[in-house]
Scaffold this motif. Sequence first.
Motif, PDB file in Angstrom:
ATOM      1  N   CYS A  15       2.378  38.096  55.189  1.00  0.00           N
ATOM      2  CA  CYS A  15       1.908  38.424  56.538  1.00  0.00           C
ATOM      3  C   CYS A  15       1.295  37.203  57.199  1.00  0.00           C
ATOM      4  N   ILE A  16       1.657  36.959  58.457  1.00  0.00           N
ATOM      5  CA  ILE A  16       1.064  35.827  59.176  1.00  0.00           C
ATOM      6  C   ILE A  16       0.064  36.306  60.225  1.00  0.00           C
ATOM      7  N   CYS A  35       0.112  38.387  62.786  1.00  0.00           N
ATOM      8  CA  CYS A  35       0.475  38.334  64.203  1.00  0.00           C
ATOM      9  C   CYS A  35       0.054  39.608  64.931  1.00  0.00           C
ATOM     10  N   SER A  36      -0.167  40.680  64.190  1.00  0.00           N
ATOM     11  CA  SER A  36      -0.615  41.981  64.697  1.00  0.00           C
ATOM     12  C   SER A  36       0.435  42.753  65.507  1.00  0.00           C
ATOM     13  N   CYS A  41       2.758  44.672  64.347  1.00  0.00           N
ATOM     14  CA  CYS A  41       2.923  46.007  63.781  1.00  0.00           C
ATOM     15  C   CYS A  41       1.776  46.919  64.209  1.00  0.00           C
ATOM     16  N   PHE A  52      -6.332  45.347  60.439  1.00  0.00           N
ATOM     17  CA  PHE A  52      -6.683  44.226  59.569  1.00  0.00           C
ATOM     18  C   PHE A  52      -8.054  44.473  58.962  1.00  0.00           C
ATOM     19  N   LEU A  87      -3.556  43.054  56.008  1.00  0.00           N
ATOM     20  CA  LEU A  87      -3.085  44.213  56.761  1.00  0.00           C
ATOM     21  C   LEU A  87      -3.185  45.430  55.854  1.00  0.00           C
ATOM     22  N   CYS A 142       8.162  42.743  62.645  1.00  0.00           N
ATOM     23  CA  CYS A 142       7.494  41.771  61.796  1.00  0.00           C
ATOM     24  C   CYS A 142       8.325  40.491  61.767  1.00  0.00           C
ATOM     25  N   VAL A 185       8.143  38.005  59.937  1.00  0.00           N
ATOM     26  CA  VAL A 185       8.380  37.510  58.587  1.00  0.00           C
ATOM     27  C   VAL A 185       8.781  38.689  57.698  1.00  0.00           C
ATOM     28  N   ALA A 204       6.964  40.415  55.685  1.00  0.00           N
ATOM     29  CA  ALA A 204       5.816  41.163  55.164  1.00  0.00           C
ATOM     30  C   ALA A 204       6.111  42.654  55.158  1.00  0.00           C
ATOM     31  N   LEU A 205       6.835  43.123  56.160  1.00  0.00           N
ATOM     32  CA  LEU A 205       7.183  44.533  56.228  1.00  0.00           C
ATOM     33  C   LEU A 205       8.695  44.663  56.078  1.00  0.00           C
TER      34      LEU A 205
HETATM   35  S1  SF4 Z   1       2.805  42.562  58.732  1.00  0.00           S
HETATM   36 FE1  SF4 Z   1       4.236  41.377  59.972  1.00  0.00          FE
HETATM   37  S2  SF4 Z   1       4.056  42.293  62.022  1.00  0.00           S
HETATM   38 FE2  SF4 Z   1       2.282  42.947  60.865  1.00  0.00          FE
HETATM   39  S3  SF4 Z   1       0.711  41.440  61.320  1.00  0.00           S
HETATM   40 FE3  SF4 Z   1       1.699  40.752  59.440  1.00  0.00          FE
HETATM   41  S4  SF4 Z   1       3.288  39.364  60.129  1.00  0.00           S
HETATM   42 FE4  SF4 Z   1       2.661  40.521  61.911  1.00  0.00          FE
END
Ligand code: SF4
Lengths: 177, 559
Positions: free
Chosen positions: B147-148, B150-151, B153, B168, B177, B197, B199, B201-202
């Motif tokens: 996860c980076i 980015c919020s 999601c 978060f 997250l 997302c 990346v 992460a999801l």
């Molecule tokens: S899970 Fe993905 S979409 Fe959600 S905050 Fe992290 S990087 Fe962003």
Amino acid sequence: MTNDKSQMTNYMENQKPIVHRKDLHWWEMFYIPQIIGGMKITLTQVFRPKFTRQYPEEKWNPPPSFRGRPVLVEQNGVERCVACGLCSRVCPSLAIDVQASETELSKERYPVKFEINMLRCIFCGFCEEVCPEEAIVMSKEFELTFTHQADGIFGKDKLLIPVEKLKDRLEFLRKMR
Amino acid sequence: MVKITIDGKQYEVENNLTIIQAAKQNGIHIPHFCWHPHLSVSGNCRVCLVEVEKMPKLVIACSTQVAEGMVVNTNSERVVQARNAVLEFILINHPLDCPICDEAGECKLQDYAYKYSVGQSRFDFEKVRKPKRVELGPNVMLDTERCIMCSRCIRFCDEVAKKPQLTFTQRGDHVELTTFPGEQLDNPYSMNVIELCPVGALTSRDFRFKARVWDMSSTDTVCVGCARGCNMKMWVRNNEVLRLTPRNNPAVNDYWMCDYGRLNTFKHVNAANRIKAPMVRKDGRLVEVGWDEAIAKVGFELKNFKKNEIAALGSAYSTNEDNYLLTKLMNHLGVKRIDFVPHIRKGEQDDLLIREDKTPNSVGAREVGVRPESAEFGFASILNEIKAGNIKALYVIDDDIAADPVIADALLKLDFLVVHASNENETIKFADVVLASSTYAEKYGTFTNFQGRVQRNKPAISTLEHDRILDGMALSRLDKFGAPNDRWTTGLKRDTRASWRILNSIAAVMGAKWKYNSCEDVFNEIASTISSFKGLSFLKIGTGGAMLNKNKETVTVKS
Ligand code: SF4
Ligand code: SF4
Ligand code: SF4
Ligand code: SF4
């Protein structure tokens, strides 16, 4: 423009003229001495020591730089491979087929199916080069004969080789990195 | 309108736009992770930094509004440096486990790192470790390390799905997250966070590790899960559907689709219970026969019934073309009783996408003529007449009507039942002839959604009828370069046919002189005979769909 033209003329001038070979001397056309010369070489070779390898009775152990058939590295009883599919993507002859699945191990992914079509493989070693896990390497094996097309497809049973047996190549790869 | 300059070129744009929107409108890509056209601006990823003349510092393009005379530079030395620095920062704690990450190949971070960063890190300390393989909900898997922050999601759940479920916790490089205590990510639209997302992460739990994105072909088509008809892409490898992803269409579904549609509208295509060839009942058992035999049998049997002893049921699951030709065949036979069975689940509807009509084509079926002239010919009366023994033969296309036990009881009374079916179901148990029809993933056609928008679907799975290369279907790398005897081209090619084509063959044995070589021929006839379709063509519908004409008089289909 002018430059182009001058280059063109230069090129024409640089063309070599057609060579006329010198006509043979009558002594050369009389070929018996030449034959005798050839026989002499042959006869001296007959009495020299032999260096032909008696293959297949006598096996050859290739150097670590040799690229034999690609194999999968097995460590602690499991393949190192994480089924990322990069080897399959890079393979210029589309020889590799990988199907990933989930494992409980921390590497998360493993190949349920890993097949190399040895009839397609051209022993380029790209798969070895691209692998992020040092999981596929070129072995020393080069003897591949099949009696049926389907036998040319090697599955995990034939591909997995314990890491101990691949030390040479792995060391070589580390040196060359 | 204001005039701004981006990278030395002047553009005139609306004055309420941000720089990133203005640039996007004019085809200039400013890299971004956290910004999304349909979500609120968060401005946390900092990768969209641009240089604006007369501003002392670089500004983020996603939250800076355009102004008259603004001069923006998206590629100056300072911007390039700053962008590289931002990426270096983001990558400090990124696990770089692309080899085991499903996002690889369609990952924004991979793409940007490749394009905008120098590809080196000066950070050689241990990375922060966080939980991996976290089941965030029934359909979504979280890898917290990737996860980076980015919020996107979180904002999606709050703003679009209207179900605040994600948040978060912690601070700094320990941000994680997670779902709210006692909650799961289980809203009906939860899987949209997978594409959102940037990346890996999801990721999808259903699609997890099934295939690499570069090994699949993708076909632009539409969902058949409900009357919305969300635009989507169908991803196929080795002639097997592996996943569905939404395709942006502002008039229908924006960037989203629901989890139900995404997970439940393709598995039947791959299922083991597919009907592989036409079947005819012999000595009480259904046996596989060739197409010619099955079609001749239907033609022969139908001739034994008077026209008021026959009824037909179209299908709202089927395309406009299928339903149109059913209508036309029944007109040819003089059959008046024609209708379809609606599948409406009252109340199962919301304000975003999901419709209570669980079929994709009710409007279309009705428009092309699958509707009774009056109630006495409607479905309820058909059912009664079957029970009374007045209707002896029934023709059903692409609908498992016997799933309803009341209907199943009535079917027992019939002398002759023809069914078009793609999978084994309840209805074929009563059938005398089963015609193996293609699913929506295997045929060309059009659906008309609840708004009256006509949308095209295209075959993504090849059958004996549709060859992948000859018919111009989407190709994956393996389809293109693999030889026919390669093991990734061994996926099943079934002997199924589109319902309109089957109906065309039956009409031929019943003496009709139709000339349709392709689905497009059928559609063109619909467009020329049915006023609400006037002026439409496959070309006009394109990938975005086209609306039915509003001021229409109803025309009955002639045989
Ligand atoms: S899970 Fe993905 S979409 Fe959600 S905050 Fe992290 S990087 Fe962003
Ligand atoms: S050696 Fe080359 S051709 Fe053979 S499997 Fe590896 S990448 Fe493919
Ligand atoms: S590149 Fe290496 S890790 Fe990836 S699939 Fe091939 S052998 Fe496995
Ligand atoms: S809302 Fe309807 S059309 Fe859209 S994805 Fe869901 S089921 Fe499919």
